[in-house]
Scaffold this motif. Sequence first.
Motif, PDB file in Angstrom:
ATOM      1  N   VAL A  20       0.526  -1.480   0.033  1.00 54.24           N
ATOM      2  CA  VAL A  20       0.168   0.173   0.049  1.00 54.24           C
ATOM      3  C   VAL A  20       1.229   1.134   0.190  1.00 54.24           C
ATOM      4  CG1 VAL A  20      -0.779   0.300   2.534  1.00 54.24           C
ATOM      5  CG2 VAL A  20      -1.700   1.188   1.187  1.00 54.24           C
ATOM      6  N   GLU A  21       0.323   2.590  -0.689  1.00 49.44           N
ATOM      7  CA  GLU A  21       1.229   3.937  -0.558  1.00 49.44           C
ATOM      8  C   GLU A  21       0.707   4.758  -0.602  1.00 49.44           C
ATOM      9  OE1 GLU A  21       3.480   6.210  -4.060  1.00 49.44           O
ATOM     10  OE2 GLU A  21       3.828   4.087  -4.016  1.00 49.44           O
ATOM     11  N   ALA A  22       0.982   5.378   0.550  1.00 51.45           N
ATOM     12  CA  ALA A  22      -0.150   6.549   0.888  1.00 51.45           C
ATOM     13  C   ALA A  22       0.738   7.677   1.507  1.00 51.45           C
ATOM     14  CB  ALA A  22      -0.857   6.537   2.141  1.00 51.45           C
ATOM     15  N   SER A  23       0.183   9.042   0.340  1.00 56.06           N
ATOM     16  CA  SER A  23       0.758  10.468   1.269  1.00 56.06           C
ATOM     17  C   SER A  23       0.314  10.990   1.590  1.00 56.06           C
ATOM     18  CB  SER A  23       0.647  10.927  -0.168  1.00 56.06           C
ATOM     19  OG  SER A  23       0.983  10.194  -1.198  1.00 56.06           O
ATOM     20  N   ALA A  24       1.187  11.734   2.484  1.00 51.97           N
ATOM     21  CA  ALA A  24       0.906  12.733   3.968  1.00 51.97           C
ATOM     22  C   ALA A  24       0.267  12.037   5.566  1.00 51.97           C
ATOM     23  CB  ALA A  24       0.217  13.709   3.812  1.00 51.97           C
ATOM     24  N   LYS A  37       3.904   8.574  23.101  1.00 52.59           N
ATOM     25  CA  LYS A  37       5.405   8.339  22.984  1.00 52.59           C
ATOM     26  C   LYS A  37       6.694   8.455  22.295  1.00 52.59           C
ATOM     27  CE  LYS A  37       8.139   3.685  24.124  1.00 52.59           C
ATOM     28  NZ  LYS A  37       7.801   2.077  24.127  1.00 52.59           N
ATOM     29  N   TRP A  38       5.570   8.183  20.865  1.00 54.23           N
ATOM     30  CA  TRP A  38       6.685   8.675  19.546  1.00 54.23           C
ATOM     31  C   TRP A  38       5.937   8.648  18.316  1.00 54.23           C
ATOM     32  CZ3 TRP A  38       6.329   5.405  15.429  1.00 54.23           C
ATOM     33  CH2 TRP A  38       6.741   4.316  15.733  1.00 54.23           C
ATOM     34  N   GLU A  39       5.884  10.447  17.567  1.00 54.24           N
ATOM     35  CA  GLU A  39       4.741  10.143  16.195  1.00 54.24           C
ATOM     36  C   GLU A  39       5.769  10.719  15.462  1.00 54.24           C
ATOM     37  OE1 GLU A  39       1.301  12.618  16.354  1.00 54.24           O
ATOM     38  OE2 GLU A  39       2.492  13.997  15.278  1.00 54.24           O
ATOM     39  N   VAL A  40       5.144  10.098  14.120  1.00 57.25           N
ATOM     40  CA  VAL A  40       6.075  10.062  12.986  1.00 57.25           C
ATOM     41  C   VAL A  40       4.999  10.926  11.725  1.00 57.25           C
ATOM     42  CG1 VAL A  40       7.162   9.308  11.249  1.00 57.25           C
ATOM     43  CG2 VAL A  40       7.378   8.191  13.150  1.00 57.25           C
ATOM     44  N   GLN A  41       5.646  11.966  11.376  1.00 59.70           N
ATOM     45  CA  GLN A  41       4.652  12.163   9.982  1.00 59.70           C
ATOM     46  C   GLN A  41       5.790  11.900   8.661  1.00 59.70           C
ATOM     47  OE1 GLN A  41       3.415  16.577  11.162  1.00 59.70           O
ATOM     48  NE2 GLN A  41       3.229  15.823  13.278  1.00 59.70           N
ATOM     49  N   MET A  42       4.840  11.498   8.021  1.00 58.56           N
ATOM     50  CA  MET A  42       5.459  12.438   6.516  1.00 58.56           C
ATOM     51  C   MET A  42       5.091  12.401   5.153  1.00 58.56           C
ATOM     52  SD  MET A  42       5.848   7.856   6.505  1.00 58.56           S
ATOM     53  CE  MET A  42       5.235   7.540   8.530  1.00 58.56           C
ATOM     54  N   GLU A  43       6.300  12.821   4.280  1.00 61.82           N
ATOM     55  CA  GLU A  43       5.285  13.178   3.143  1.00 61.82           C
ATOM     56  C   GLU A  43       5.162  11.750   1.744  1.00 61.82           C
ATOM     57  OE1 GLU A  43       4.519  16.292   1.857  1.00 61.82           O
ATOM     58  OE2 GLU A  43       5.074  16.883   3.731  1.00 61.82           O
ATOM     59  N   ARG A  44       5.427  10.599   2.177  1.00 65.61           N
ATOM     60  CA  ARG A  44       4.648   9.341   1.419  1.00 65.61           C
ATOM     61  C   ARG A  44       5.067   8.195   2.296  1.00 65.61           C
ATOM     62  NH1 ARG A  44       7.817   6.829  -2.214  1.00 65.61           N
ATOM     63  NH2 ARG A  44       7.011   5.757  -4.050  1.00 65.61           N
ATOM     64  N   LEU A  45       4.467   6.925   2.028  1.00 63.81           N
ATOM     65  CA  LEU A  45       4.506   6.220   2.403  1.00 63.81           C
ATOM     66  C   LEU A  45       4.259   5.343   1.619  1.00 63.81           C
ATOM     67  CD1 LEU A  45       3.438   4.566   6.377  1.00 63.81           C
ATOM     68  CD2 LEU A  45       2.627   3.492   4.504  1.00 63.81           C
ATOM     69  N   VAL A  46       5.707   3.346   1.557  1.00 65.51           N
ATOM     70  CA  VAL A  46       4.944   2.504   0.969  1.00 65.51           C
ATOM     71  C   VAL A  46       4.940   1.466   2.161  1.00 65.51           C
ATOM     72  CG1 VAL A  46       5.834   0.968  -0.015  1.00 65.51           C
ATOM     73  CG2 VAL A  46       6.180   3.680  -1.432  1.00 65.51           C
ATOM     74  N   ARG A  47       4.348   0.860   1.748  1.00 68.06           N
ATOM     75  CA  ARG A  47       4.303  -0.225   3.072  1.00 68.06           C
ATOM     76  C   ARG A  47       3.848  -2.067   2.050  1.00 68.06           C
ATOM     77  NH1 ARG A  47       1.943  -0.764   8.358  1.00 68.06           N
ATOM     78  NH2 ARG A  47       1.096  -3.094   8.505  1.00 68.06           N
ATOM     79  N   THR A  48       4.749  -2.432   2.883  1.00 66.45           N
ATOM     80  CA  THR A  48       4.701  -3.948   2.544  1.00 66.45           C
ATOM     81  C   THR A  48       4.712  -4.927   3.443  1.00 66.45           C
ATOM     82  OG1 THR A  48       7.064  -4.190   2.819  1.00 66.45           O
ATOM     83  CG2 THR A  48       6.907  -2.842   0.614  1.00 66.45           C
ATOM     84  N   SER A  49       4.565  -6.254   2.905  1.00 70.96           N
ATOM     85  CA  SER A  49       4.035  -7.443   4.543  1.00 70.96           C
ATOM     86  C   SER A  49       5.628  -7.691   5.128  1.00 70.96           C
ATOM     87  CB  SER A  49       4.348  -8.896   3.469  1.00 70.96           C
ATOM     88  OG  SER A  49       5.536  -9.096   2.588  1.00 70.96           O
ATOM     89  N   ALA A  50       6.844  -6.630   4.850  1.00 69.44           N
ATOM     90  CA  ALA A  50       7.526  -7.028   5.981  1.00 69.44           C
ATOM     91  C   ALA A  50       7.582  -6.127   6.362  1.00 69.44           C
ATOM     92  CB  ALA A  50       8.668  -7.491   4.569  1.00 69.44           C
ATOM     93  N   GLY A  51       7.151  -4.698   6.049  1.00 73.52           N
ATOM     94  CA  GLY A  51       7.247  -3.225   6.763  1.00 73.52           C
ATOM     95  C   GLY A  51       7.138  -2.066   6.062  1.00 73.52           C
ATOM     96  N   TRP A  52       7.936  -0.837   6.311  1.00 75.24           N
ATOM     97  CA  TRP A  52       7.217  -0.092   5.365  1.00 75.24           C
ATOM     98  C   TRP A  52       8.299   0.889   5.553  1.00 75.24           C
ATOM     99  CZ3 TRP A  52       6.889   4.134   8.695  1.00 75.24           C
ATOM    100  CH2 TRP A  52       6.901   4.514  10.236  1.00 75.24           C
ATOM    101  N   THR A  53       8.834   2.067   4.223  1.00 71.20           N
ATOM    102  CA  THR A  53       9.270   3.246   4.062  1.00 71.20           C
ATOM    103  C   THR A  53       8.520   4.644   3.614  1.00 71.20           C
ATOM    104  OG1 THR A  53       9.718   2.856   1.704  1.00 71.20           O
ATOM    105  CG2 THR A  53      11.047   1.614   2.922  1.00 71.20           C
ATOM    106  N   GLY A  54       9.697   5.244   4.236  1.00 70.06           N
ATOM    107  CA  GLY A  54       9.152   7.518   4.300  1.00 70.06           C
ATOM    108  C   GLY A  54       9.968   7.640   3.884  1.00 70.06           C
TER     109      GLY A  54
END
Length: 205
Positions: A20-24, A37-54
């Motif tokens: 899945v790919e999402a923006s913002a 505890k912590w918060e992440v904001q990103m412009e673009r996210l790509v999610r896979t079965s192994a995890g995700w990157t942004g």
Amino acid sequence: MLVLLLLVSAVAWSALGQNVEASAPWLTVYDEAGRPKWEVQMERLVRTSAGWTGTDVRVTLFLEGSPAVALQAETIAADTYGREWTLSGRVRGEGEGFTMECAQARWAGGLWLEEVEAWGRGVTLRAARVQWRMGQALELSQGSTSFSGWSVEFSSGTYVLAAEELVAWDVTVRGHGIELVGQELQAWPRVGKIRVKGAKLVRSA
């Protein structure tokens, strides 16, 4: 507890439903008391079965529910549930009275920084690795520091935030016309005071 808020302007699923790919998007993790505890904001996210990157990432770390450390980086990589993540690509940040830059920042039960330079509280710190325990201490490996005309190199050390005190081991100290080596250093950068145990004078002007 983990809450994932996707403020989506574009979403794309793979044919098999594995990516899945999402923006913002925002990703917020809460502690047992329900505080952030912590918060992440990103412009673009790509999610896979192994995890995700942004990409184009902003991370806020909280101490007892209040913002304590803010980080910015080009990319983030995380496991599936976001329990552990790594920032890379010109990582910058600030918190606890310090501004810093590092090659990599990683959350794995705590914040770990690689190839760090930090400045603030009247001191400049450099280290190959730092463990940043918010509100407590900075644990430093293979580092150096400078303050009040002193330059110190050390194999390991701890900067106690509450006491504004640096304790370091296997040290070389230069400044004010002298150079010495010692087993242990205690330093209070704001007042320019040092104390060296097991010291041996190498050079005197």
